[in-house]
Scaffold this motif. Structure first.
Motif, PDB file in Angstrom:
ATOM      1  N   MET A 196       0.831  -1.200   0.000  1.00  0.00           N
ATOM      2  CA  MET A 196       0.000   0.000   0.000  1.00  0.00           C
ATOM      3  C   MET A 196       0.869   1.255   0.000  1.00  0.00           C
ATOM      4  N   ASN A 197       1.933   1.237   0.792  1.00  0.00           N
ATOM      5  CA  ASN A 197       2.844   2.367   0.869  1.00  0.00           C
ATOM      6  C   ASN A 197       3.489   2.637  -0.481  1.00  0.00           C
ATOM      7  N   ASP A 198       3.892   1.560  -1.155  1.00  0.00           N
ATOM      8  CA  ASP A 198       4.525   1.697  -2.453  1.00  0.00           C
ATOM      9  C   ASP A 198       3.547   2.257  -3.473  1.00  0.00           C
ATOM     10  N   LYS A 199       2.301   1.797  -3.426  1.00  0.00           N
ATOM     11  CA  LYS A 199       1.280   2.296  -4.339  1.00  0.00           C
ATOM     12  C   LYS A 199       1.015   3.784  -4.116  1.00  0.00           C
ATOM     13  N   ALA A 200       0.947   4.200  -2.851  1.00  0.00           N
ATOM     14  CA  ALA A 200       0.697   5.607  -2.534  1.00  0.00           C
ATOM     15  C   ALA A 200       1.831   6.488  -3.066  1.00  0.00           C
ATOM     16  N   GLN A 201       3.074   6.048  -2.832  1.00  0.00           N
ATOM     17  CA  GLN A 201       4.236   6.811  -3.284  1.00  0.00           C
ATOM     18  C   GLN A 201       4.256   6.921  -4.812  1.00  0.00           C
ATOM     19  N   GLU A 202       3.963   5.821  -5.468  1.00  0.00           N
ATOM     20  CA  GLU A 202       3.978   5.788  -6.935  1.00  0.00           C
ATOM     21  C   GLU A 202       2.880   6.671  -7.518  1.00  0.00           C
ATOM     22  N   SER A 203       1.690   6.626  -6.927  1.00  0.00           N
ATOM     23  CA  SER A 203       0.571   7.411  -7.433  1.00  0.00           C
ATOM     24  C   SER A 203       0.790   8.903  -7.238  1.00  0.00           C
ATOM     25  N   ILE A 204       1.290   9.282  -6.082  1.00  0.00           N
ATOM     26  CA  ILE A 204       1.545  10.702  -5.815  1.00  0.00           C
ATOM     27  C   ILE A 204       2.616  11.238  -6.761  1.00  0.00           C
ATOM     28  N   SER A 205       3.680  10.444  -6.967  1.00  0.00           N
ATOM     29  CA  SER A 205       4.760  10.871  -7.861  1.00  0.00           C
ATOM     30  C   SER A 205       4.279  10.964  -9.308  1.00  0.00           C
ATOM     31  N   GLY A 206       3.370  10.073  -9.684  1.00  0.00           N
ATOM     32  CA  GLY A 206       2.904  10.051 -11.070  1.00  0.00           C
ATOM     33  C   GLY A 206       1.532  10.670 -11.272  1.00  0.00           C
ATOM     34  N   GLN A 215      -7.015   8.574 -15.556  1.00  0.00           N
ATOM     35  CA  GLN A 215      -7.060   7.285 -14.866  1.00  0.00           C
ATOM     36  C   GLN A 215      -7.292   7.425 -13.358  1.00  0.00           C
ATOM     37  N   GLU A 216      -7.860   8.564 -12.949  1.00  0.00           N
ATOM     38  CA  GLU A 216      -8.050   8.788 -11.514  1.00  0.00           C
ATOM     39  C   GLU A 216      -8.915   7.700 -10.872  1.00  0.00           C
ATOM     40  N   ASP A 217     -10.044   7.391 -11.505  1.00  0.00           N
ATOM     41  CA  ASP A 217     -10.964   6.405 -10.920  1.00  0.00           C
ATOM     42  C   ASP A 217     -10.308   5.025 -10.829  1.00  0.00           C
ATOM     43  N   GLU A 218      -9.590   4.652 -11.893  1.00  0.00           N
ATOM     44  CA  GLU A 218      -8.931   3.349 -11.891  1.00  0.00           C
ATOM     45  C   GLU A 218      -7.840   3.285 -10.830  1.00  0.00           C
ATOM     46  N   ASP A 219      -7.120   4.401 -10.671  1.00  0.00           N
ATOM     47  CA  ASP A 219      -6.048   4.431  -9.678  1.00  0.00           C
ATOM     48  C   ASP A 219      -6.621   4.379  -8.262  1.00  0.00           C
ATOM     49  N   VAL A 220      -7.745   5.073  -8.056  1.00  0.00           N
ATOM     50  CA  VAL A 220      -8.408   5.030  -6.745  1.00  0.00           C
ATOM     51  C   VAL A 220      -8.880   3.610  -6.448  1.00  0.00           C
ATOM     52  N   ASP A 221      -9.422   2.938  -7.468  1.00  0.00           N
ATOM     53  CA  ASP A 221      -9.875   1.556  -7.270  1.00  0.00           C
ATOM     54  C   ASP A 221      -8.713   0.640  -6.901  1.00  0.00           C
ATOM     55  N   GLU A 222      -7.586   0.834  -7.580  1.00  0.00           N
ATOM     56  CA  GLU A 222      -6.425  -0.008  -7.273  1.00  0.00           C
ATOM     57  C   GLU A 222      -5.913   0.260  -5.853  1.00  0.00           C
ATOM     58  N   PHE A 223      -5.907   1.560  -5.478  1.00  0.00           N
ATOM     59  CA  PHE A 223      -5.463   1.886  -4.123  1.00  0.00           C
ATOM     60  C   PHE A 223      -6.432   1.332  -3.084  1.00  0.00           C
TER      61      PHE A 223
END
Length: 583
Positions: A196-206, A215-223
């Motif tokens: 989860m931490n890695d996903k948060a860091q990756e999403s914020i950076s990208g 892809q906001e909705d898809e990224d939120v779903d993945e998180f």
């Protein structure tokens, strides 16, 4: 208890603080024995009708004195135990961070950023709890439990004490079984947290890319799925953890029942008084904490042990870039002789470089061109000693670069990569990153060389403008020019520009290259680029394809060869004419 053995080095180092804390824990435990006994005495005097106001005041004074002493002693042990545990976290965090700075590229390819962040935060907190709450719980449960049992035996009745303690061995068995299961499930919880931490860091950076592609909705779903997994794994932990308290309560309830039954029998036989039974029941109540503490202790130790193992695994990783014991400390200087027969990246069978040979005299400029993925950056990675295992050699001033210390080599190479990284501070601090005390005049000189000075002066706060994380508030060309200025600050013996001018216009590019040629006439420069205009004035140009040199020579020589270089030059010239016509 293996975690305490692993942390033995720290407890030995801080033994004075821990001994002081445990001694005052013992004093608190002794003081806690006083109130139940006083209450028992008062109950007996009430039942006998002998309690007077003076006697009551005397016993109340004892209780107030005990409470005051307990307050003072608790403060002392907290400072020594909790305060010292914070030192452990600081030591491990510093050690881990230093370790990160010493590791090579292979390490960071193996571990994700989110994982490393989780190790440096969540795991270290769990280890600190072992040295704080763990020591407290262990010592306090033994001291409080031991002194209470002794008081029950000496002050009341040894037979009643034995009867009350009969159910307690069941607690040790239950704690052992639950503790082993807790350890296993906590590993899963920690792994889920890292994901989860890695996903948060990756999403914020990208986030820019995510928004650009909608892809906001898809990224939120993945998180959301990652957080769901964290909750799921932690539920498994808490299902085991939650069994500790009911188990302890049930076992202590059995003890209370046995005490009341046998206590009533002993009162009727005259073996103990009502006040002594009241004191005994209060002592059993005092045993509840040590019993609960055992369950809590297993939780702390299992979490801490799993976390410490994860951190230790990181610390045991060794960099593959190792300095020789007698490595050269002198600064690099002289000509470059680059001769690589073959190089492949770790755990890859693909040959990244083959038969790369060139010589570069001090003060000359080398141009490196080729299509994307041809191997240009791989050439630089070997020069920067990101990888040391290859067939061949790279000489700098007739010395193999692997014979230099990393400081002697890297502190004299200015490298500007394709993906520029700016820190979330001011432009001035980014430019003078390698020398925080560099005068403003020198900062501006470097900015003028890279044609960014005028842009900076037009910004609201000039050189004090904060660029945001990774330079988010700047354009691509501005980031590139600031990165080049930062590299020039160290006055590098070797300057490597790895496609570092791709985002600037042709006019600005020409201005920067002319300034660099004049300023660095006695230092060596290597420029990799996709635009031929970036390298056409180099002393020698090499064309890379599939990790090998397929063409080489000056700009004029390469045009005569009618190969890839001339094809790209003609294509780019045509593009410039079309763009000029469009204007």
């Amino acid at each position: 208890m293996g975690i305490y053995k692993k942390l033995g080095w720290f407890f030995k180092q801080e033994k004075k603080a821990y001994i002081t804390g445990i001694v005052f824990l013992f004093f608190v435990a002794l003081i806690q024995l006083v109130p139940p006994r006083i209450i028992g005495i008062i109950v007996d005097e009430v039942s006998e009708g002998t309690l007077t106001s003076a006697t009551l005041i005397k016993w109340l004074s004892f209780l107030i004195a005990a409470a005051t002493a307990s307050y003072l002693f608790r403060y002392i042990w907290r400072v020594n135990i909790w305060g010292t545990s914070a030192k452990l976290e600081r030591i491990l965090r510093t050690r881990l961070f230093n370790h990160f700075t010493e590791m090579d590229n292979s390490f960071f390819q193996k571990y994700r950023t989110g994982d490393l962040m989780a190790h440096a935060t969540n795991d270290l907190t769990a280890v600190r709890n072992v040295a704080g709450g763990g020591i407290l719980t262990l010592a306090d449960s033994i001291i409080t439990g031991g002194t209470t049992i002794i008081a029950m035996t000496l002050v009341v009745d040894w037979r009643l004490t034995l009867i009350a303690l009969v159910p307690l061995p069941l607690l040790a068995v239950a704690s052992r079984v639950l503790g082993s299961k807790l350890h296993e499930r906590f590993r899963g919880a920690q792994a889920a947290f890292s994901d989860m931490n890695d996903k948060a860091q990756e999403s914020i950076s990208g986030m820019k890319v995510i928004k650009t592609f909608g892809q906001e909705d898809e990224d939120v779903d993945e998180f959301r799925s990652k957080t769901h997994q964290v909750v799921k794994e932690n539920k498994k932990v808490y299902k085991i953890d939650s069994l500790f308290d009911p188990t302890i309560t049930f076992i202590m309830g059995i003890s209370y029942v046995l005490t009341i039954i046998m206590g009533g029998i002993y009162i009727r036989s005259g073996s103990i008084s009502i006040g002594e039974l009241v004191s005994f029941i209060n002592y059993i109540a005092m045993l509840v904490w040590p019993m609960f503490a055992i369950g809590r202790l297993f939780n702390i130790l299992e979490r801490g042990s799993a976390s410490y193992d994860r951190v230790e695994r990181l610390l045991l990783e060794k960099s593959k870039i190792v300095e020789k014991p007698s490595a050269l400390t002198k600064a690099i200087r002289g000509d470059i002789h680059y001769s690589i027969e073959k190089f492949s990246y770790p755990k890859s069978d693909v040959v990244a470089l083959k038969e790369i040979h060139f010589e570069l005299k001090r003060g000359q400029t080398l141009g490196v061109v080729g299509k994307t993925g041809a191997g240009k950056t791989s050439i630089f990675r070997l020069l920067l000693r990101e990888y040391d295992r290859y067939h061949g050699h790279i000489l700098y001033g007739n010395e193999d670069i692997r014979d230099y210390t990393l400081d002697a080599l890297l502190q004299h190479i200015g490298y500007v990569p394709q993906d520029q990284f700016l820190f979330s501070t001011s432009i001035k601090e980014n430019i003078r990153f390698s020398d925080p005390y560099l005068p403003q005049k020198e900062v501006e000189k470097a900015a003028e060389l890279t044609a960014i000075h005028s842009d900076i002066m037009e910004m609201p706060n000039g050189y004090d403008t904060v660029v945001g994380e990774r330079g988010v508030s700047l354009s691509g060309g501005q980031k590139q020019r600031i990165s080049i200025a930062r590299a020039l600050i160290i006055r590098p013996e070797l300057l490597i520009l790895d496609d570092a001018l791709s985002a600037v216009d042709a006019k600005t590019e020409e201005k920067i290259l002319s300034a660099l040629k004049k300023e660095r006439s006695e230092q060596t420069t290597i420029i990799a680029a996709h635009r031929i205009s970036s390298v056409m004035h180099a002393d020698e140009i090499i064309v890379i394809d599939n990790g090998a040199i397929v063409e080489r020579g000056s700009h004029a020589d390469l045009l005569l060869q009618n190969g890839w270089y001339k094809e790209m030059f003609d294509s780019q010239q045509l593009e410039r004419k079309i763009e000029g016509g469009a204007d």
